[in-house]
Design an enzyme around this catalytic site. Structure first.
Site, PDB file in Angstrom:
ATOM      1  CE  LYS A 191      -3.690   2.459   2.530  1.00 41.26           C
ATOM      2  NZ  LYS A 191      -4.582   2.522   3.542  1.00 41.26           N
ATOM      3  CE  LYS A 233      -5.972   2.008  -0.421  1.00 41.09           C
ATOM      4  NZ  LYS A 233      -6.430   2.019   0.750  1.00 41.09           N
TER       5      LYS A 233
HETATM    6  C1  PBG Z   1      -7.501   3.506   5.782  1.00 39.70           C
HETATM    7  C2  PBG Z   1      -7.606   3.190   4.387  1.00 39.70           C
HETATM    8  C3  PBG Z   1      -7.494   4.335   3.217  1.00 39.70           C
HETATM    9  C4  PBG Z   1      -8.019   3.764   1.873  1.00 39.70           C
HETATM   10  C5  PBG Z   1      -8.546   2.364   2.306  1.00 39.70           C
HETATM   11  N1  PBG Z   1      -8.263   2.077   3.767  1.00 39.70           N
HETATM   12  C6  PBG Z   1      -6.982   5.667   3.139  1.00 39.70           C
HETATM   13  C7  PBG Z   1      -5.842   5.934   3.675  1.00 39.70           C
HETATM   14  O1  PBG Z   1      -4.934   4.896   3.886  1.00 39.70           O
HETATM   15  O2  PBG Z   1      -5.370   6.989   3.865  1.00 39.70           O
HETATM   16  C8  PBG Z   1      -8.146   4.561   0.850  1.00 39.70           C
HETATM   17  C9  PBG Z   1      -9.175   3.884  -0.104  1.00 39.70           C
HETATM   18  C10 PBG Z   1      -9.688   4.706  -1.227  1.00 39.70           C
HETATM   19  O3  PBG Z   1      -8.806   5.835  -1.500  1.00 39.70           O
HETATM   20  O4  PBG Z   1     -10.489   4.285  -2.021  1.00 39.70           O
HETATM   21  N2  PBG Z   1      -6.331   3.041   6.215  1.00 39.70           N
END
Ligand code: PBG
Length: 322
Positions: free
Chosen positions: A194, A247
């Site tokens: 991520k 992601k």
């Molecule tokens: C929370 C989380 C996030 C997303 C999914 N889980 C935001 C972040 O990490 O700041 C993003 C999903 C999206 O942008 O569609 N940890």
């Protein structure tokens, strides 16, 4: 002219093209992320994500029935919490919003695979995914809270937990905690690679979860790194992840493809909120055709090697497939 190879022969008609098509998108490749909020009969439009809503639990159940009827096999739930503190207390409340949402959906649509996000950011007053102690986003103390959170979701009947926090060692800790408590059947969809991406902006608007101070670069990955993604994924597999995720998806298709080459576990990709927004906004302005953009993007993510795609376009895409 005598040409031996004329590749255009295989593009002459839609029938021929369909015979040689390598990648076809199906409803069962998709996972729909859904936002949950308190109250009843609520379907609140999300300003930063036109076409997406925050659902109260009763409306969420209705939505999930429809999603399942469309042939989409899974939803991934995010809670909108008004209750925020420095310990993320609301995240593991057995009667909390997500816990009630999971139980309600599983009672009504038991066959739907219900997944929940595991991270503290919607529940902390500072908006970070972990606990903050002396200005540090602390790792192991956070993992302990994530385990409590996951256990409360497991009690509610969740199928998969999806840790999105990027703390080190949390997959192993979650696996052990779940197994010890008799939840060895609960799966782990790990956000393994991520990235610290700007494309989460609209999502943070939806949950009011943007970090108040600083950024997420000490836990989420540097967008410049691909080899490191393979290390993260390898570790999560070792620690017991059932499915690993890359992601965002679009700016990281090379990472998805490299992971596909390197590992035999199922791979998920998250077509995130900012990627959704770019298509919605461009289509609104007449700069892109919405239907074609959605299908081309989702097909490209599958072609890169994703077995499943989290996308806000899931319902819409199923409509286009028909
Ligand atoms: C929370 C989380 C996030 C997303 C999914 N889980 C935001 C972040 O990490 O700041 C993003 C999903 C999206 O942008 O569609 N940890």
């Amino acid at each position: 002219m005598e040409l031996t190879h004329r590749l255009r022969r295989l593009r002459r008609s839609e029938s021929v093209r369909s015979l040689v098509r390598e990648t076809t998108l199906h409803a069962d490749d998709l996972i729909l992320p859904l936002f949950v909020t308190e109250g009843t009969r609520q379907r609140q439009p999300i300003e930063s994500m036109p076409g997406q809503f925050r659902f109260s639990v009763d409306e969420l159940v209705r939505e999930c029935c429809q999603v399942y009827a469309l042939g989409i096999p899974a939803v991934n739930l995010f809670g909108y919490s008004a209750e925020k503190d420095d310990k993320a207390t609301a995240s593991y409340d057995p009667n909390g919003l997500i816990q009630r949402a999971v139980a309600a959906v599983k009672a009504e649509v038991p066959e739907l695979c219900v997944q929940t996000d595991i991270a503290l950011d919607p529940y902390t007053n500072h908006g970070h995914d972990g606990l903050v102690i002396d200005g540090e986003i602390v790792n192991d103390e956070t993992t302990a809270v994530l385990c409590r959170m996951a256990l409360s979701h497991a009690e509610a009947g969740v199928d998969w937990v999806a840790p999105s926090d990027m703390m080190d060692g949390r997959v192993g800790a979650l696996r052990a905690a779940l197994d010890d408590a008799g939840f060895s059947h609960v799966g782990i969809l790990a956000y393994s690679a991520k990235y610290a991406s700007c494309f989460y902006g609209p999502f943070r608007g939806a949950l009011d979860s943007a970090p108040k101070k600083g950024d997420k670069k000490t836990y989420q990955m540097d967008p410049a790194n691909a080899r490191e993604a393979l290390r993260e994924i390898a570790l999560d597999i070792e620690e017991g992840a059932d499915v690993v995720m890359v992601k965002p998806a679009l700016a990281y298709l090379d990472v998805i493809a490299a992971a596909r080459q390197a590992f035999d576990v199922p791979i998920a990709a998250y077509n995130v909120s900012g990627e959704y927004g770019m298509v919605v906004a461009a289509a609104e302005r007449g700069w892109a055709e919405r239907e074609k953009s959605v299908m081309e993007i989702l097909t490209s993510i599958k072609r890169a090697g994703a077995d499943m795609i989290l996308t806000y376009f899931a319902k819409e895409a199923v409509g286009y497939m028909r």
